[in-house]
Design an enzyme around this catalytic site. Structure first.
Site, PDB file in Angstrom:
ATOM      1  N   THR A  27       0.873  -1.171   0.000  1.00 48.23           N
ATOM      2  CA  THR A  27       0.000   0.000   0.000  1.00 48.23           C
ATOM      3  C   THR A  27       0.911   1.222   0.000  1.00 48.23           C
ATOM      4  O   THR A  27       2.114   1.106   0.237  1.00 48.23           O
ATOM      5  CB  THR A  27      -0.885   0.043   1.259  1.00 48.23           C
ATOM      6  OG1 THR A  27      -0.042   0.174   2.415  1.00 48.23           O
ATOM      7  CG2 THR A  27      -1.729  -1.200   1.401  1.00 48.23           C
ATOM      8  N   ALA A  56       3.209  -1.256   4.970  1.00 48.66           N
ATOM      9  CA  ALA A  56       2.532  -0.082   5.529  1.00 48.66           C
ATOM     10  C   ALA A  56       3.511   1.076   5.499  1.00 48.66           C
ATOM     11  O   ALA A  56       4.536   1.038   6.181  1.00 48.66           O
ATOM     12  CB  ALA A  56       2.108  -0.376   6.967  1.00 48.66           C
ATOM     13  N   VAL A  82       7.221  -2.487   7.452  1.00 45.32           N
ATOM     14  CA  VAL A  82       7.181  -1.019   7.503  1.00 45.32           C
ATOM     15  C   VAL A  82       7.877  -0.445   6.265  1.00 45.32           C
ATOM     16  O   VAL A  82       9.032  -0.761   5.982  1.00 45.32           O
ATOM     17  CB  VAL A  82       7.847  -0.499   8.792  1.00 45.32           C
ATOM     18  CG1 VAL A  82       7.894   1.024   8.796  1.00 45.32           C
ATOM     19  CG2 VAL A  82       7.104  -1.017  10.022  1.00 45.32           C
ATOM     20  N   LYS A  83       7.117   0.382   5.552  1.00 40.37           N
ATOM     21  CA  LYS A  83       7.639   0.964   4.313  1.00 40.37           C
ATOM     22  C   LYS A  83       8.184   2.358   4.601  1.00 40.37           C
ATOM     23  O   LYS A  83       7.482   3.208   5.173  1.00 40.37           O
ATOM     24  CB  LYS A  83       6.481   1.038   3.314  1.00 40.37           C
ATOM     25  CG  LYS A  83       6.869   1.004   1.866  1.00 40.37           C
ATOM     26  CD  LYS A  83       5.579   0.896   1.050  1.00 40.37           C
ATOM     27  CE  LYS A  83       5.807   0.907  -0.412  1.00 40.37           C
ATOM     28  NZ  LYS A  83       4.536   1.103  -1.135  1.00 40.37           N
ATOM     29  N   LEU A  84       9.439   2.567   4.199  1.00 40.96           N
ATOM     30  CA  LEU A  84      10.129   3.835   4.458  1.00 40.96           C
ATOM     31  C   LEU A  84      10.724   4.343   3.158  1.00 40.96           C
ATOM     32  O   LEU A  84      11.160   3.546   2.323  1.00 40.96           O
ATOM     33  CB  LEU A  84      11.299   3.596   5.432  1.00 40.96           C
ATOM     34  CG  LEU A  84      11.016   2.968   6.789  1.00 40.96           C
ATOM     35  CD1 LEU A  84      12.302   2.386   7.378  1.00 40.96           C
ATOM     36  CD2 LEU A  84      10.447   4.017   7.724  1.00 40.96           C
TER      37      LEU A  84
END
Ligand code: E4P
Length: 214
Positions: A27, A56, A82-84
């Site tokens: 996403t 996310a 966790v998307k960074l």
């Protein structure tokens, strides 16, 4: 090659999941905005459908806030990744979260050195955006190829997640290069099963059969 769906839409996620070949979901803030729903609530709903990695993305841009938000998202379910962004602060946050055993997906990667740096920081996934490079007349799949070579040269375990995929040819090129994962919108997932000769052949088989036995 693992297949993720690139959407925050529950109907599309259920439809792709029911095909039996879905490994995960990505996403991003734009996809969530399109759904007009609370990000945390939607992530929890997605994680109930798909048990594979669900990315996310953090909204924060600074290191401390990124780590805090990343930890909060990681608590939603054990399959949250966790998307960074691949910024300097994102790199530091990647290292901090990875050291705590939280998986990260480093996004908006447009050059191979960004991919090398995040691999050194322990990223689980790196997301090179090939369609957006093609949009500005650069070679998106060449980027995948460079990252594959660098990761193989040094034995980096970070998975290459080909993102911003626009059509089946992108998928084919990524599969031939050896990308580990591709994240694909639902319309392209369907296109992966289409060929006019399949449709024509099926039509002719049924016509012949019906002519003989109807
Ligand atoms: C990946 O994680 C991104 O959400 C996505 O692939 C971006 O694709 P786009 O360039 O079609 O927006």
């Amino acid at each position: 090659m693992e297949l993720y769906i690139d959407t925050a839409n529950l109907d599309e996620i259920r439809e792709a999941h029911d095909l039996g070949v879905l490994d995960g979901v990505t996403t991003n803030p734009s996809l969530i905005a399109k759904e007009g729903i609370d990000y945390g609530k939607r992530l929890a709903e997605i994680c109930e459908i798909v048990r594979g990695p669900v990315s996310a993305e953090v909204i924060a841009l600074e290191y401390d806030a990124m780590v805090k938000e990343g930890k909060m998202r990681a608590e939603i379910a054990d399959n949250i990744v966790v998307k960074l962004p691949v910024t300097v602060d994102g790199l530091k946050a990647c290292k901090a979260l990875s050291d705590e055993g939280i998986r990260t997906n480093m996004t908006l990667c447009f050059q191979s050195m960004q991919a090398m740096m995040v691999a050194k920081a322990g990223a689980y996934l790196v997301s090179p955006f090939i369609g957006r490079l093609d949009d500005i007349s650069q070679d998106g799949t060449e980027l995948i190829s460079q990252i594959r070579t660098i990761y193989d040269n040094y034995g980096f375990a970070t998975k290459i997640l080909a993102a911003s995929i626009r059509h089946p040819k992108h998928m084919l090129e990524c599969a031939l290069i050896g990308a580990d994962v591709a994240t694909v919108p639902m319309n392209v997932i369907k296109q992966l099963m289409q060929h006019p000769l399949t449709d024509n052949g099926l039509k002719k088989f049924l016509e012949d059969y019906n002519k003989a036995f109807a």
